[in-house]
Structures are given as structure tokens and as C-alpha cells.
Design a protein around this motif. Structure first.
Motif, PDB file in Angstrom:
ATOM      1  N   THR A 145       0.824  -1.214   0.000  1.00  0.00           N
ATOM      2  CA  THR A 145       0.000   0.000   0.000  1.00  0.00           C
ATOM      3  C   THR A 145       0.856   1.261   0.000  1.00  0.00           C
ATOM      4  OG1 THR A 145      -0.124   0.235   2.418  1.00  0.00           O
ATOM      5  CG2 THR A 145      -1.766  -1.205   1.353  1.00  0.00           C
ATOM      6  N   GLY A 146       2.159   1.111   0.212  1.00  0.00           N
ATOM      7  CA  GLY A 146       3.034   2.271   0.293  1.00  0.00           C
ATOM      8  C   GLY A 146       3.037   2.941   1.649  1.00  0.00           C
ATOM      9  N   ARG A 147       2.370   2.330   2.640  1.00  0.00           N
ATOM     10  CA  ARG A 147       2.343   2.893   3.987  1.00  0.00           C
ATOM     11  C   ARG A 147       3.536   2.388   4.804  1.00  0.00           C
ATOM     12  NH1 ARG A 147      -1.559   4.645   1.213  1.00  0.00           N
ATOM     13  NH2 ARG A 147      -3.378   5.624   2.194  1.00  0.00           N
ATOM     14  N   HIS A 148       3.654   2.906   6.032  1.00  0.00           N
ATOM     15  CA  HIS A 148       4.796   2.627   6.897  1.00  0.00           C
ATOM     16  C   HIS A 148       4.561   1.326   7.669  1.00  0.00           C
ATOM     17  CE1 HIS A 148       8.200   4.213   9.501  1.00  0.00           C
ATOM     18  NE2 HIS A 148       7.736   3.240  10.260  1.00  0.00           N
ATOM     19  N   ALA A 149       5.427   0.343   7.440  1.00  0.00           N
ATOM     20  CA  ALA A 149       5.334  -0.957   8.125  1.00  0.00           C
ATOM     21  C   ALA A 149       6.312  -0.970   9.293  1.00  0.00           C
ATOM     22  CB  ALA A 149       5.656  -2.090   7.160  1.00  0.00           C
ATOM     23  N   GLN A 150       5.782  -1.022  10.501  1.00  0.00           N
ATOM     24  CA  GLN A 150       6.614  -1.013  11.699  1.00  0.00           C
ATOM     25  C   GLN A 150       6.627  -2.418  12.302  1.00  0.00           C
ATOM     26  OE1 GLN A 150       5.826   1.285  15.677  1.00  0.00           O
ATOM     27  NE2 GLN A 150       6.979   2.647  14.323  1.00  0.00           N
ATOM     28  N   GLY A 151       7.770  -3.087  12.196  1.00  0.00           N
ATOM     29  CA  GLY A 151       7.914  -4.417  12.773  1.00  0.00           C
ATOM     30  C   GLY A 151       8.113  -4.326  14.274  1.00  0.00           C
ATOM     31  N   THR A 152       7.419  -5.173  15.014  1.00  0.00           N
ATOM     32  CA  THR A 152       7.331  -4.990  16.461  1.00  0.00           C
ATOM     33  C   THR A 152       7.886  -6.176  17.238  1.00  0.00           C
ATOM     34  OG1 THR A 152       5.372  -3.618  16.138  1.00  0.00           O
ATOM     35  CG2 THR A 152       5.729  -4.474  18.354  1.00  0.00           C
ATOM     36  N   ILE A 153       8.667  -5.849  18.261  1.00  0.00           N
ATOM     37  CA  ILE A 153       9.199  -6.835  19.203  1.00  0.00           C
ATOM     38  C   ILE A 153       8.416  -6.683  20.504  1.00  0.00           C
ATOM     39  CG2 ILE A 153      11.214  -7.508  20.563  1.00  0.00           C
ATOM     40  CD1 ILE A 153      12.932  -6.164  18.339  1.00  0.00           C
ATOM     41  N   CYS A 154       7.716  -7.731  20.925  1.00  0.00           N
ATOM     42  CA  CYS A 154       7.035  -7.711  22.214  1.00  0.00           C
ATOM     43  C   CYS A 154       8.044  -8.061  23.301  1.00  0.00           C
ATOM     44  CB  CYS A 154       5.872  -8.705  22.237  1.00  0.00           C
ATOM     45  SG  CYS A 154       4.495  -8.231  21.182  1.00  0.00           S
ATOM     46  N   TYR A 155       8.289  -7.122  24.204  1.00  0.00           N
ATOM     47  CA  TYR A 155       9.300  -7.337  25.236  1.00  0.00           C
ATOM     48  C   TYR A 155       8.728  -8.150  26.391  1.00  0.00           C
ATOM     49  CZ  TYR A 155      12.778  -6.560  28.843  1.00  0.00           C
ATOM     50  OH  TYR A 155      13.720  -6.763  29.817  1.00  0.00           O
ATOM     51  N   THR A 163      19.104  -9.939  25.306  1.00  0.00           N
ATOM     52  CA  THR A 163      19.344  -8.863  24.340  1.00  0.00           C
ATOM     53  C   THR A 163      19.674  -9.417  22.965  1.00  0.00           C
ATOM     54  OG1 THR A 163      20.101  -7.376  26.089  1.00  0.00           O
ATOM     55  CG2 THR A 163      20.793  -6.870  23.832  1.00  0.00           C
ATOM     56  N   GLU A 164      20.513 -10.429  22.920  1.00  0.00           N
ATOM     57  CA  GLU A 164      20.929 -11.009  21.639  1.00  0.00           C
ATOM     58  C   GLU A 164      19.727 -11.509  20.844  1.00  0.00           C
ATOM     59  OE1 GLU A 164      23.791 -14.628  19.936  1.00  0.00           O
ATOM     60  OE2 GLU A 164      23.785 -14.134  22.072  1.00  0.00           O
ATOM     61  N   GLY A 165      18.773 -12.146  21.527  1.00  0.00           N
ATOM     62  CA  GLY A 165      17.590 -12.649  20.847  1.00  0.00           C
ATOM     63  C   GLY A 165      16.724 -11.536  20.288  1.00  0.00           C
ATOM     64  N   TYR A 166      16.584 -10.445  21.045  1.00  0.00           N
ATOM     65  CA  TYR A 166      15.787  -9.322  20.565  1.00  0.00           C
ATOM     66  C   TYR A 166      16.458  -8.638  19.366  1.00  0.00           C
ATOM     67  CZ  TYR A 166      12.761  -9.735  24.659  1.00  0.00           C
ATOM     68  OH  TYR A 166      11.871 -10.186  25.597  1.00  0.00           O
ATOM     69  N   ALA A 170      14.907  -8.274  15.561  1.00  0.00           N
ATOM     70  CA  ALA A 170      14.863  -7.009  14.828  1.00  0.00           C
ATOM     71  C   ALA A 170      15.422  -7.189  13.417  1.00  0.00           C
ATOM     72  CB  ALA A 170      15.649  -5.937  15.580  1.00  0.00           C
ATOM     73  N   GLY A 171      16.503  -7.953  13.307  1.00  0.00           N
ATOM     74  CA  GLY A 171      17.085  -8.208  11.985  1.00  0.00           C
ATOM     75  C   GLY A 171      16.138  -8.960  11.074  1.00  0.00           C
ATOM     76  N   GLN A 172      15.403  -9.929  11.631  1.00  0.00           N
ATOM     77  CA  GLN A 172      14.427 -10.675  10.829  1.00  0.00           C
ATOM     78  C   GLN A 172      13.324  -9.752  10.323  1.00  0.00           C
ATOM     79  OE1 GLN A 172      13.988 -13.640  14.131  1.00  0.00           O
ATOM     80  NE2 GLN A 172      14.043 -15.152  12.477  1.00  0.00           N
ATOM     81  N   LEU A 173      12.885  -8.839  11.166  1.00  0.00           N
ATOM     82  CA  LEU A 173      11.834  -7.905  10.762  1.00  0.00           C
ATOM     83  C   LEU A 173      12.344  -6.935   9.699  1.00  0.00           C
ATOM     84  CD1 LEU A 173      10.344  -7.178  14.307  1.00  0.00           C
ATOM     85  CD2 LEU A 173       9.344  -8.618  12.529  1.00  0.00           C
ATOM     86  N   LEU A 174      13.571  -6.504   9.826  1.00  0.00           N
ATOM     87  CA  LEU A 174      14.150  -5.622   8.813  1.00  0.00           C
ATOM     88  C   LEU A 174      14.300  -6.347   7.483  1.00  0.00           C
ATOM     89  CD1 LEU A 174      16.828  -3.828  11.023  1.00  0.00           C
ATOM     90  CD2 LEU A 174      14.790  -2.783  10.012  1.00  0.00           C
ATOM     91  N   ASP A 175      14.630  -7.627   7.537  1.00  0.00           N
ATOM     92  CA  ASP A 175      14.729  -8.422   6.309  1.00  0.00           C
ATOM     93  C   ASP A 175      13.374  -8.520   5.605  1.00  0.00           C
ATOM     94  OD1 ASP A 175      17.429  -8.832   6.654  1.00  0.00           O
ATOM     95  OD2 ASP A 175      17.216 -10.820   7.542  1.00  0.00           O
ATOM     96  N   MET A 176      12.284  -8.409   6.364  1.00  0.00           N
ATOM     97  CA  MET A 176      10.938  -8.427   5.780  1.00  0.00           C
ATOM     98  C   MET A 176      10.569  -7.088   5.158  1.00  0.00           C
ATOM     99  SD  MET A 176       8.720 -10.265   8.747  1.00  0.00           S
ATOM    100  CE  MET A 176       9.164 -11.859   9.427  1.00  0.00           C
ATOM    101  N   ILE A 198      19.175  -3.096  24.481  1.00  0.00           N
ATOM    102  CA  ILE A 198      18.473  -3.593  23.287  1.00  0.00           C
ATOM    103  C   ILE A 198      18.510  -2.559  22.166  1.00  0.00           C
ATOM    104  CG2 ILE A 198      16.230  -4.304  22.369  1.00  0.00           C
ATOM    105  CD1 ILE A 198      15.656  -5.471  25.193  1.00  0.00           C
ATOM    106  N   VAL A 199      18.203  -1.303  22.506  1.00  0.00           N
ATOM    107  CA  VAL A 199      18.218  -0.262  21.475  1.00  0.00           C
ATOM    108  C   VAL A 199      19.624  -0.096  20.900  1.00  0.00           C
ATOM    109  CG1 VAL A 199      17.887   2.202  21.026  1.00  0.00           C
ATOM    110  CG2 VAL A 199      16.216   0.948  22.412  1.00  0.00           C
ATOM    111  N   LYS A 200      20.620  -0.052  21.767  1.00  0.00           N
ATOM    112  CA  LYS A 200      21.999   0.100  21.285  1.00  0.00           C
ATOM    113  C   LYS A 200      22.427  -1.121  20.469  1.00  0.00           C
ATOM    114  CE  LYS A 200      26.583   1.663  22.682  1.00  0.00           C
ATOM    115  NZ  LYS A 200      27.294   0.813  21.720  1.00  0.00           N
ATOM    116  N   GLY A 201      21.992  -2.306  20.907  1.00  0.00           N
ATOM    117  CA  GLY A 201      22.328  -3.519  20.166  1.00  0.00           C
ATOM    118  C   GLY A 201      21.773  -3.501  18.755  1.00  0.00           C
ATOM    119  N   ILE A 202      20.525  -3.025  18.609  1.00  0.00           N
ATOM    120  CA  ILE A 202      19.909  -2.954  17.284  1.00  0.00           C
ATOM    121  C   ILE A 202      20.612  -1.910  16.426  1.00  0.00           C
ATOM    122  CG2 ILE A 202      17.775  -2.400  16.029  1.00  0.00           C
ATOM    123  CD1 ILE A 202      16.228  -3.523  18.458  1.00  0.00           C
ATOM    124  N   LYS A 203      20.900  -0.757  17.018  1.00  0.00           N
ATOM    125  CA  LYS A 203      21.584   0.308  16.276  1.00  0.00           C
ATOM    126  C   LYS A 203      22.979  -0.143  15.832  1.00  0.00           C
ATOM    127  CE  LYS A 203      18.762   3.978  16.450  1.00  0.00           C
ATOM    128  NZ  LYS A 203      18.390   4.858  15.317  1.00  0.00           N
TER     129      LYS A 203
END
Length: 502
Positions: A145-155, A163-166, A170-176, A198-203
Motif C-alpha cells: 500500500t506504500g504505507r509505513h510498516a513497523q515491525g514490532t518486538i514484544c518485550y 538482548t541477543e535474541g531481541y 529485529a534483523g528478521q523484521l528488517l529483512d521483511m 536492546i536499542v543500542k544492540g539494534i543500532k
């Protein structure tokens, strides 16, 4: 630099997502707020400079048709009209959409298409099991649809979550194709250090990916968690105006803005506009007092990991069985059931499924009776669990449900259903021929027929009227002015006494 200031290498603007039109009232007053009590705040919300405004999805769709006789699609279109300068955001349960089961891929496509067509911009897509396979198709539909897809991690927290698992998720969601990542803390479990890690790990792992952080405030620690997440690189944080915040709700928008003063971080939020929104809902909130949660701060959640909504649901189930006194047993049983199910996060619908099974275990014996939903969870029909499930309970579930465990994506087993849903919906009184009505029926086939038949009567607010609030206030005043009655027991004999106030 003052020793009280936080050193920031590069000043940066932090976005804020305003929650008051959806999760703010969902968390505080069971999603009962009528659209009529929100529209007058929309001009100030639209001009306040938020990154996005969450206003749809979650439990709002269900509550609109179940309690308010309100068409949820009309609500969305109204917000689109009244918030022309804002990104509208919704919460979408992946393959579950806004219902409580998995839907065929075509239904997911049509729901996302119609949501975008009616005005939705940002789709926060999550799955109760954190199974990326259950988010993949909804994410792809949003991208189309061209809209913003926000992949979500339920903490959540458990022996298998780290942290490593989260970061990996995040990487799997970005791959999508996720346009951003949301870290969703639905039970206020996210402490400051894990938020930072977690935030620093993803960044660090994926570069300049946008990260949004969503926290509830129930445990009293999460405003600090938001600050630590921002220090680690979080781009957007969620909040709700102060008159609709705290308790099982969220951190106050004004507090988050003020927290950043002097830190080097800035926001684009116009605080004067936010205060007008605050004042609006300060007048509205008392109208829904009977639906309010009584929870203010509850640090027991760190041990039980039971969100407030899950606790109230278990209490009502026990009350219906005359077994309220056994709530402590149920609280101890929840972690047992969760471990047997492979430590799923406790969020809709997994929280209800695990909580109800815990009630059954206490009242009837361990797994003597298994709900159909818990059996399906044990057998993989809700998706893969974060850890191995209890093999003995899987065997019991298979025997009860008379079906075998699965390892594939659950939606792959679903037959096409759209044409059948159209046929069934078109036979209902009040059906208007739209795909939106078919989708309403698909989400809630037990509730939609009554809603469609009565829709023409218009919305029905469940809020107190001004006259009712005045009468309630006068009743309380009269009660305080008169004698107060007490029942006391002396030497085994009960006495009724009345005490005049000083």
C-alpha cells in the motif's frame, strides 16, 4: 557542563507518538471512550507536532461494535478528516488482524488495503508469540500500500529471553522490509538497562534504523527506561497526555518533553498545544470513572509478569466461579503454564489463553481440562514459541484436540475464506454491501450481526452524563454529611453502629 546534565555527542530531535486516542483510554478505562469525547481535542493534537498519533487498532475495533454501537471504520475516517497533518497509527496483531484467530492471507490483504484506503499511515505489526512468520504477510501487505510498516518486538522476560535474541528478531523484521522497529513493553517490564542494551544492540547491528519505544507505566520505572532508550539512540517514544496517563497506562507526554530539557535532545512538540489536549481529557475522564482501573503502581509484575488487563480478566473468571479467594494460587500457576507453553510473551491473545488455563488448573487440577486455545498454543497453531514446550502437555493437548502438532506457519493451513465471509455477511440485516462490513463480520462473527442490525440507531456512549456525575458527587457529599455505619463484632456477637462525622 553541569554534572546533572547528560552528555550528548550530537543534539538530536526525538519524536513522540501520542497514545491518548487509543492505548491511553484502552489501558485506563477498558476502551470505552466514545468518539464524541475525542473529536474536540483533535485540532490541538494535529497541531502539536507529534511524530504520529495512535488512534485505531488494538481493542478499539471490538469495543466500538460490542459496547458503543459505533462503526470503527467511521471512527478511522473521522480521525483522518480531523487530523489532516498527522501520521495516523494503528496496532495490528499480524495474522490475527484485530480479531483473536489467524486469518487467511487474502483477508489480511483486504483488511490492510481498506485500512490504508480509509486513512491509516503507520501499521505497528506484532505477534503474541514474537513469531516473525505471523507478521510477514501483514508487513508485506502494508508495504504494497506504500504505507509505513513497523515491525514490532514484544518485550518480556524469561530464562530464554535476552538482548541477543531481541536484536536477532529485529534483523528478521528488517529483512521483511520493516520501515522501523518498535520495542513494545506492554506490561511495564522494561527496566532502564535492558532498554539501553536492546536499542543500542539494534543500532550497532543494523545501522541507522528507526526505533520506536512503547512502555506502560504500571511498575513505576519506565520513564527512566525511555530516557535510557533515547540515550542509546531511540528515535521515537510513546506517551499519553498527563490527564490520561500513569497506572496501567503510559508515561505522561508533558513529563517526557520536560525530561529532555537540558539534555541536548529536543522534540518538535508544542507543549502549549499538549496542555490544551491535557485539559480537554481532564474534563472527559471522570465520565468513565466506573471503567477505571484501580491500579496505580504494581511492582509485583516483575515477578508474576502478569499485565493488569490479564489480572482483571482472571479475577472476573474466579468471581464467576465463586473462587475469588484462590487468586494467589492462580498467580502462582501462571508462570507454570507459561513455562509449559514455551515462555510466550503475555499480550493479547496469549495472555488471555495462558491466564484462563491457569484458572482451569487451579479449579479443576493440572490440565485435567484444557481450553481449546491453550491446546492449540501447545500444538503450534498460534506459531512457534520462544522455547521448547512441555512434551507431556503437548501429548495431552493432541489427545484432547484430536489433531497433531504442527511446525509450519499456521496460516498456511487455512483455506481461502473471503467468498464465504462475503456470503455470510451479505445475509445479515443491516449489511451495507461494503468490504468494510465483511471485515467487521470476519473479525467478530458473534458480535457483528447485532451491531449491523442496530447500527442505524447511532453511537451509544456508555459515559456518565453531566447530570449523573453531579448526582454521584451530591450522593458522596450527602454520605459524608450523615452518620457512617459500621458492623463490628465483640465477643463473637455482631453489632451495627452509626458514627456521626466530627
Amino acid at each position: 557542563m553541569s554534572p546533572r546534565q547528560i552528555e550528548v555527542s550530537e543534539p538530536r530531535e526525538v519524536g513522540i507518538t501520542e497514545l491518548v486516542l487509543r492505548d491511553g483510554h484502552q489501558s485506563l478505562m477498558a476502551t470505552r471512550m466514545a468518539l464524541e469525547d475525542m473529536v474536540d481535542a483533535c485540532a490541538d493534537i494535529d497541531a502539536a507536532g507529534y511524530w504520529s498519533v495512535e488512534c485505531w487498532g488494538g481493542a478499539t475495533y471490538d469495543s466500538c461494535i460490542r459496547f458503543l454501537n459505533e462503526d470503527p471504520w467511521v471512527r478511522l475516517r473521522t480521525f483522518r478528516e480531523l487530523l489532516p497533518n498527522s501520521r495516523l497509527q494503528m496496532l495490528l496483531r499480524g495474522q490475527n488482524l484485530l480479531g483473536y484467530r489467524h486469518y487467511n492471507d487474502e483477508v489480511v490483504d483486504r483488511f490492510v488495503d481498506k485500512s490504508a484506503e480509509n486513512g491509516m499511515d503507520v501499521f505497528r505489526v506484532f505477534d503474541a508469540m514474537n513469531d516473525p512468520r505471523n507478521m510477514a504477510h501483514a508487513m508485506a501487505a502494508v508495504k504494497k500500500t506504500g504505507r509505513h510498516a513497523q515491525g514490532t518486538i514484544c518485550y518480556t522476560i524469561s530464562p530464554v529471553h535476552d538482548t541477543e535474541g531481541y536484536v536477532k528478531l529485529a534483523g528478521q523484521l528488517l529483512d521483511m522490509g520493516a520501515d522501523s522497529i518498535a520495542l513494545k513493553d506492554m506490561a511495564a517490564l522494561l527496566k532502564p538497562q535492558p532498554a539501553y542494551d536492546i536499542v543500542k544492540g539494534i543500532k550497532d547491528a543494523y545501522g541507522d534504523v528507526q526505533i520506536n519505544v512503547h512502555c506502560h507505566s504500571t511498575t513505576g520505572v519506565t520513564q527512566v527506561s525511555l530516557m535510557k532508550a533515547i540515550e542509546a539512540g531511540a528515535d521515537v517514544v510513546d506517551a499519553s497526555v498527563s490527564s490520561m496517563s500513569l497506572g496501567p497506562g503510559h508515561n505522561p507526554t508533558e513529563s517526557v518533553v520536560e525530561m529532555l530539557e537540558g539534555t541536548g535532545y529536543t522534540t518538535a512538540v508544542d507543549l502549549d498545544r499538549v496542555l490544551k489536549v491535557r485539559d480537554h481529557f481532564k474534563k472527559i475522564r471522570p465520565k468513565y470513572a466506573e471503567f477505571e482501573s484501580k491500579t496505580l503502581v504494581n511492582t509485583n509484575i516483575f515477578k508474576s509478569q502478569i499485565p493488569g488487563g490479564m489480572l482483571s480478566n482472571m479475577e472476573s473468571q474466579l468471581r464467576a466461579q465463586g473462587a475469588e479467594a484462590r487468586i494467589d494460587e492462580v498467580m502462582r500457576m501462571v508462570p507454570v503454564c507459561r513455562k509449559d507453553a514455551g515462555y510466550p510473551p503475555l499480550v493479547t491473545p496469549s495472555s488471555q489463553i495462558v491466564g484462563t488455563q491457569a484458572v482451569f488448573n487451579v479449579l479443576m487440577g493440572d490440565y485435567k481440562v484444557m481450553t481449546g486455545e491453550f491446546a492449540d498454543m501447545m500444538l503450534g497453531y498460534y506459531g512457534a514459541s520462544p522455547a521448547e514446550r512441555n512434551a507431556e502437555i503437548i501429548e495431552k493437548a493432541a489427545a484432547q484436540a484430536k489433531k497433531e502438532p504442527i511446525t509450519q506457519r499456521p496460516a498456511d493451513l487455512l483455506a481461502p475464506e473471503w467468498h464465504q465471509l462475503v456470503s455470510q455477511a451479505s445475509a445479515l440485516p443491516g449489511y451495507d454491501g461494503s468490504e468494510e462490513d465483511v471485515l467487521t463480520y470476519a473479525m467478530f462473527p458473534g458480535v457483528a450481526p447485532t451491531f449491523l442490525a442496530n447500527r442505524a440507531q447511532g453511537p451509544k456512549s456508555v459515559a456518565r452524563t453531566e447530570a449523573q456525575m453531579k448526582a454521584a458527587a451530591e450522593g458522596q457529599a450527602n454520605a459524608l454529611a450523615g452518620p457512617i455505619s459500621y458492623n463490628i463484632t465483640i465477643n463473637g456477637v455482631s453489632h451495627s453502629v452509626a458514627v456521626e462525622p466530627a
